[in-house]
Design a protein around this motif. Structure first.
Motif, PDB file in Angstrom:
ATOM      1  N   MET A  25       0.833  -1.204   0.000  1.00  0.00           N
ATOM      2  CA  MET A  25       0.000   0.000   0.000  1.00  0.00           C
ATOM      3  C   MET A  25       0.867   1.253   0.000  1.00  0.00           C
ATOM      4  SD  MET A  25      -2.934  -1.222   2.712  1.00  0.00           S
ATOM      5  CE  MET A  25      -3.648   0.403   2.877  1.00  0.00           C
ATOM      6  N   ILE A  26       1.946   1.224   0.780  1.00  0.00           N
ATOM      7  CA  ILE A  26       2.862   2.367   0.846  1.00  0.00           C
ATOM      8  C   ILE A  26       3.581   2.551  -0.488  1.00  0.00           C
ATOM      9  CG2 ILE A  26       4.998   3.200   1.921  1.00  0.00           C
ATOM     10  CD1 ILE A  26       3.980   1.672   4.491  1.00  0.00           C
ATOM     11  N   SER A  27       4.001   1.454  -1.086  1.00  0.00           N
ATOM     12  CA  SER A  27       4.794   1.497  -2.313  1.00  0.00           C
ATOM     13  C   SER A  27       3.962   1.794  -3.559  1.00  0.00           C
ATOM     14  CB  SER A  27       5.515   0.161  -2.504  1.00  0.00           C
ATOM     15  OG  SER A  27       6.328  -0.114  -1.375  1.00  0.00           O
ATOM     16  N   ALA A  28       2.651   1.614  -3.490  1.00  0.00           N
ATOM     17  CA  ALA A  28       1.800   1.706  -4.675  1.00  0.00           C
ATOM     18  C   ALA A  28       1.677   3.119  -5.233  1.00  0.00           C
ATOM     19  CB  ALA A  28       0.406   1.156  -4.364  1.00  0.00           C
ATOM     20  N   ALA A  53       9.865   0.890   4.174  1.00  0.00           N
ATOM     21  CA  ALA A  53       9.014   1.217   3.025  1.00  0.00           C
ATOM     22  C   ALA A  53       8.677   2.705   3.016  1.00  0.00           C
ATOM     23  CB  ALA A  53       7.739   0.377   3.057  1.00  0.00           C
ATOM     24  N   ILE A  54       8.422   3.266   4.188  1.00  0.00           N
ATOM     25  CA  ILE A  54       8.129   4.699   4.275  1.00  0.00           C
ATOM     26  C   ILE A  54       9.364   5.520   3.913  1.00  0.00           C
ATOM     27  CG2 ILE A  54       7.460   6.574   5.833  1.00  0.00           C
ATOM     28  CD1 ILE A  54       5.775   4.440   7.361  1.00  0.00           C
ATOM     29  N   ILE A  55      10.534   5.086   4.389  1.00  0.00           N
ATOM     30  CA  ILE A  55      11.794   5.762   4.041  1.00  0.00           C
ATOM     31  C   ILE A  55      12.018   5.727   2.528  1.00  0.00           C
ATOM     32  CG2 ILE A  55      14.323   5.571   4.221  1.00  0.00           C
ATOM     33  CD1 ILE A  55      13.085   6.825   6.700  1.00  0.00           C
ATOM     34  N   ARG A  56      11.745   4.578   1.891  1.00  0.00           N
ATOM     35  CA  ARG A  56      11.891   4.474   0.432  1.00  0.00           C
ATOM     36  C   ARG A  56      10.928   5.422  -0.290  1.00  0.00           C
ATOM     37  NH1 ARG A  56      12.197  -0.975   1.673  1.00  0.00           N
ATOM     38  NH2 ARG A  56      10.043  -1.342   0.996  1.00  0.00           N
ATOM     39  N   ALA A  57       9.703   5.537   0.238  1.00  0.00           N
ATOM     40  CA  ALA A  57       8.723   6.447  -0.362  1.00  0.00           C
ATOM     41  C   ALA A  57       9.238   7.880  -0.298  1.00  0.00           C
ATOM     42  CB  ALA A  57       7.377   6.311   0.344  1.00  0.00           C
ATOM     43  N   ALA A  58       9.790   8.266   0.836  1.00  0.00           N
ATOM     44  CA  ALA A  58      10.335   9.619   0.986  1.00  0.00           C
ATOM     45  C   ALA A  58      11.537   9.831   0.074  1.00  0.00           C
ATOM     46  CB  ALA A  58      10.709   9.887   2.438  1.00  0.00           C
ATOM     47  N   ILE A  79       8.187   3.950  13.646  1.00  0.00           N
ATOM     48  CA  ILE A  79       7.548   4.206  12.353  1.00  0.00           C
ATOM     49  C   ILE A  79       7.283   5.699  12.186  1.00  0.00           C
ATOM     50  CG2 ILE A  79       5.442   3.817  11.017  1.00  0.00           C
ATOM     51  CD1 ILE A  79       5.447   0.945  12.191  1.00  0.00           C
ATOM     52  N   ALA A  80       6.869   6.363  13.249  1.00  0.00           N
ATOM     53  CA  ALA A  80       6.597   7.801  13.176  1.00  0.00           C
ATOM     54  C   ALA A  80       7.836   8.584  12.759  1.00  0.00           C
ATOM     55  CB  ALA A  80       6.083   8.313  14.519  1.00  0.00           C
ATOM     56  N   MET A  81       9.012   8.118  13.136  1.00  0.00           N
ATOM     57  CA  MET A  81      10.250   8.828  12.805  1.00  0.00           C
ATOM     58  C   MET A  81      10.607   8.749  11.330  1.00  0.00           C
ATOM     59  SD  MET A  81      11.259  10.259  15.544  1.00  0.00           S
ATOM     60  CE  MET A  81       9.570  10.430  16.077  1.00  0.00           C
ATOM     61  N   ALA A  82       9.913   7.926  10.559  1.00  0.00           N
ATOM     62  CA  ALA A  82      10.199   7.807   9.127  1.00  0.00           C
ATOM     63  C   ALA A  82       9.661   8.986   8.337  1.00  0.00           C
ATOM     64  CB  ALA A  82       9.613   6.505   8.586  1.00  0.00           C
ATOM     65  N   GLY A  83       8.772   9.755   8.918  1.00  0.00           N
ATOM     66  CA  GLY A  83       8.181  10.881   8.202  1.00  0.00           C
ATOM     67  C   GLY A  83       9.148  12.037   8.044  1.00  0.00           C
ATOM     68  N   SER A  84       9.027  12.741   6.928  1.00  0.00           N
ATOM     69  CA  SER A  84       9.825  13.952   6.759  1.00  0.00           C
ATOM     70  C   SER A  84       9.227  15.080   7.597  1.00  0.00           C
ATOM     71  CB  SER A  84       9.908  14.347   5.286  1.00  0.00           C
ATOM     72  OG  SER A  84       8.632  14.346   4.683  1.00  0.00           O
ATOM     73  N   GLU A  85       7.959  14.930   7.940  1.00  0.00           N
ATOM     74  CA  GLU A  85       7.291  15.828   8.869  1.00  0.00           C
ATOM     75  C   GLU A  85       6.496  14.973   9.843  1.00  0.00           C
ATOM     76  OE1 GLU A  85       4.139  19.570   8.921  1.00  0.00           O
ATOM     77  OE2 GLU A  85       4.641  18.610   7.021  1.00  0.00           O
ATOM     78  N   ILE A  86       6.549  15.323  11.120  1.00  0.00           N
ATOM     79  CA  ILE A  86       5.827  14.584  12.155  1.00  0.00           C
ATOM     80  C   ILE A  86       4.890  15.565  12.848  1.00  0.00           C
ATOM     81  CG2 ILE A  86       6.017  13.189  14.244  1.00  0.00           C
ATOM     82  CD1 ILE A  86       9.000  12.676  13.235  1.00  0.00           C
TER      83      ILE A  86
END
Length: 101
Positions: A25-28, A53-58, A79-86
C-alpha cells in the motif's frame, strides 16, 4: 494524497497491520503520503519493514507526513520517525523505549 492508518498493534495480520499488507500500500502510490498512527507498538521486524518502506517512499520524492493521532509507543514511535514531517496532536503521547545494547 494516500493515507495509511496504523491503528493497532504493528504486525497484526488480523487487522491488516502487517508488513505484507502495508508495504504494498505504501509502495503503490507516487503522491504525497500521510501515515496516521495510534499504536501501542508491536512486532519489531514487521515494524522495520514498514519503516523502511516509508523511508523508500520519501527517498523517491514523496512528501511523507506522519500524524500521531493518539499513541505512538515502542515500534509505533519508530515508524513515526520515518516521516519527513511529524505532526502530533496536543493530547497525543509518544513513548520511546531505551534500546538494549
Amino acid at each position: 494524497m494516500s493515507e495509511i492508518l496504523i491503528y493497532g498493534i504493528v504486525g497484526d495480520s488480523w487487522d491488516g497491520l502487517d508488513a505484507a499488507t502495508l508495504v504494498p500500500m505504501i509502495s503503490a502510490g507516487d503522491d504525497d503520503l500521510d501515515v496516521r498512527i495510534n499504536s501501542p507498538g508491536g512486532y519489531v521486524m514487521e515494524g522495520l519493514a514498514i519503516y523502511n518502506a516509508i523511508i523508500r517512499a520519501a527517498a523517491s520524492g514523496r512528501k511523507v507526513t506522519c500524524h500521531i493521532d493518539g499513541l505512538a509507543a515502542s515500534m509505533g514511535s519508530v515508524i513515526a520517525m520515518a516521516g519527513s514531517e511529524i505532526v502530533m496532536a496536543d493530547n497525543a503521547l509518544m513513548m520511546i523505549q531505551k534500546p538494549r545494547i
